[in-house]
Design an enzyme around this catalytic site. Sequence first.
Site, PDB file in Angstrom:
ATOM      1  N   ASN A 153      -1.860  -0.247   7.278  1.00 60.04           N
ATOM      2  CA  ASN A 153      -1.330  -1.592   7.567  1.00 60.04           C
ATOM      3  C   ASN A 153      -0.482  -2.181   6.434  1.00 60.04           C
ATOM      4  OD1 ASN A 153      -3.398  -2.372   5.866  1.00 60.04           O
ATOM      5  ND2 ASN A 153      -4.571  -3.462   7.419  1.00 60.04           N
ATOM      6  N   TYR A 187     -12.190  -3.126  -3.381  1.00 64.80           N
ATOM      7  CA  TYR A 187     -12.743  -3.236  -2.030  1.00 64.80           C
ATOM      8  C   TYR A 187     -14.266  -3.209  -2.023  1.00 64.80           C
ATOM      9  CZ  TYR A 187      -8.189  -2.742   0.358  1.00 64.80           C
ATOM     10  OH  TYR A 187      -6.916  -2.937   0.862  1.00 64.80           O
ATOM     11  N   LYS A 194       0.837  -1.197   0.000  1.00 64.64           N
ATOM     12  CA  LYS A 194       0.000   0.000   0.000  1.00 64.64           C
ATOM     13  C   LYS A 194       0.880   1.259   0.000  1.00 64.64           C
ATOM     14  CE  LYS A 194      -3.743  -2.553   2.310  1.00 64.64           C
ATOM     15  NZ  LYS A 194      -4.647  -2.626   3.502  1.00 64.64           N
ATOM     16  N   THR A 206      -5.326  -7.941  10.568  1.00 65.71           N
ATOM     17  CA  THR A 206      -5.695  -6.651   9.964  1.00 65.71           C
ATOM     18  C   THR A 206      -5.226  -5.478  10.827  1.00 65.71           C
ATOM     19  OG1 THR A 206      -7.622  -7.726   8.992  1.00 65.71           O
ATOM     20  CG2 THR A 206      -7.654  -5.314   9.067  1.00 65.71           C
ATOM     21  N   GLU A 230      -8.766 -10.556  -8.168  1.00 66.21           N
ATOM     22  CA  GLU A 230      -7.939  -9.357  -7.940  1.00 66.21           C
ATOM     23  C   GLU A 230      -6.774  -9.277  -8.933  1.00 66.21           C
ATOM     24  OE1 GLU A 230      -7.075  -9.788  -3.762  1.00 66.21           O
ATOM     25  OE2 GLU A 230      -9.124  -9.260  -3.177  1.00 66.21           O
ATOM     26  N   HIS A 264      -1.679  -5.642   1.382  1.00 63.65           N
ATOM     27  CA  HIS A 264      -2.917  -6.384   1.144  1.00 63.65           C
ATOM     28  C   HIS A 264      -2.594  -7.795   0.687  1.00 63.65           C
ATOM     29  CE1 HIS A 264      -6.801  -7.563  -0.594  1.00 63.65           C
ATOM     30  NE2 HIS A 264      -6.093  -8.029  -1.608  1.00 63.65           N
ATOM     31  N   PHE A 319     -15.692   3.215   7.175  1.00 68.21           N
ATOM     32  CA  PHE A 319     -14.315   3.597   6.819  1.00 68.21           C
ATOM     33  C   PHE A 319     -14.037   3.500   5.317  1.00 68.21           C
ATOM     34  CE2 PHE A 319     -14.206  -0.914   8.137  1.00 68.21           C
ATOM     35  CZ  PHE A 319     -13.667  -1.508   6.999  1.00 68.21           C
ATOM     36  N   ARG A 348       2.794  -7.077   9.178  1.00 70.02           N
ATOM     37  CA  ARG A 348       2.092  -6.013   9.926  1.00 70.02           C
ATOM     38  C   ARG A 348       2.561  -5.967  11.379  1.00 70.02           C
ATOM     39  NH1 ARG A 348      -3.819  -7.496   7.399  1.00 70.02           N
ATOM     40  NH2 ARG A 348      -3.785  -6.129   5.564  1.00 70.02           N
ATOM     41  N   ARG A 404      -1.512 -14.753   3.917  1.00 70.85           N
ATOM     42  CA  ARG A 404      -2.282 -14.090   4.986  1.00 70.85           C
ATOM     43  C   ARG A 404      -1.564 -14.249   6.328  1.00 70.85           C
ATOM     44  NH1 ARG A 404      -6.863 -10.894   4.022  1.00 70.85           N
ATOM     45  NH2 ARG A 404      -7.909 -11.815   5.826  1.00 70.85           N
TER      46      ARG A 404
END
Length: 151
Positions: free
Chosen positions: A114, A51, A11, A93, A128, A117, A59, A104, A87
Site C-alpha cells: 500500500n 510496527y 514503502k 489501509t 516514529e 505509511h 501478517f 492509496r 491519513r
Amino acid sequence: AEVEQSYIMIKPDGVQRGLVGEIISRFEKKGFLLKGLKLFQCSKDLAQEHYKDLKDKPFFPTLIDYITSGPVVCMAWEGVGVVASARKLIGATNPLQAEPGTIRGDLAVQTGRNVVHGSDSPDNGKREIALWFKEGELCEWESVQTPWLIE
Ligand code: DAT
Ligand code: MG
C-alpha cells in the site's frame, strides 16, 4: 488545532515503482512543511520496533519482510493538523477501499503493497520521527509559502 509532526514513509514498492516524486508532491502541494527527508534501507530490528503494536498479527513477519525488502523514503512533515490530514491524503489501509484522490486509492491495489505509511496520532508522529531520524537530520527552516497558507 496544534502544530504537530507526522512520520510519512514511502514503502519499498513506492520507491521501486517510481512513485517517490508523485507521493512527495501531494504533501508539498497540500501545504505542509518538510522537516526531514532521506532514502534509507532499514534493518529488521527497526521495522519491528516501528510496527511493534502489530507484533502478534499473523501478517507481521510478511510485513517486516516487505518493509525491509528495499530502500524506503523517510519523511518528517510538520503543520497544523498534519497527522489526521496526512491519513486522509493517504487513504484507507486497503487500497481497494481507499477513495479515489487518495494516494492509496489512486496508486495501489493491495494492503500488503500500500505504498506509504503515515503516523496515526501526534504521539506516534513524535515516536516514529525519533525512531527513524538521528539528531541533526531534521532541518529548522521557514518556508516563504507560510504567510500564503496560514492567515
Ligand atoms: P495503516 O498503514 O493504514 O496505518 P495499520 O497500522 O493497521 O494500517 O497496519 C500497518 C500495515 O500493516 C499496513 O499499512 C499494511 C499491513 N497490514 C495491516 N493489516 C493487514 C492485513 N490484514 N493483512 C496484511 N497486511 C496488513
Ligand atoms: Mg498504522
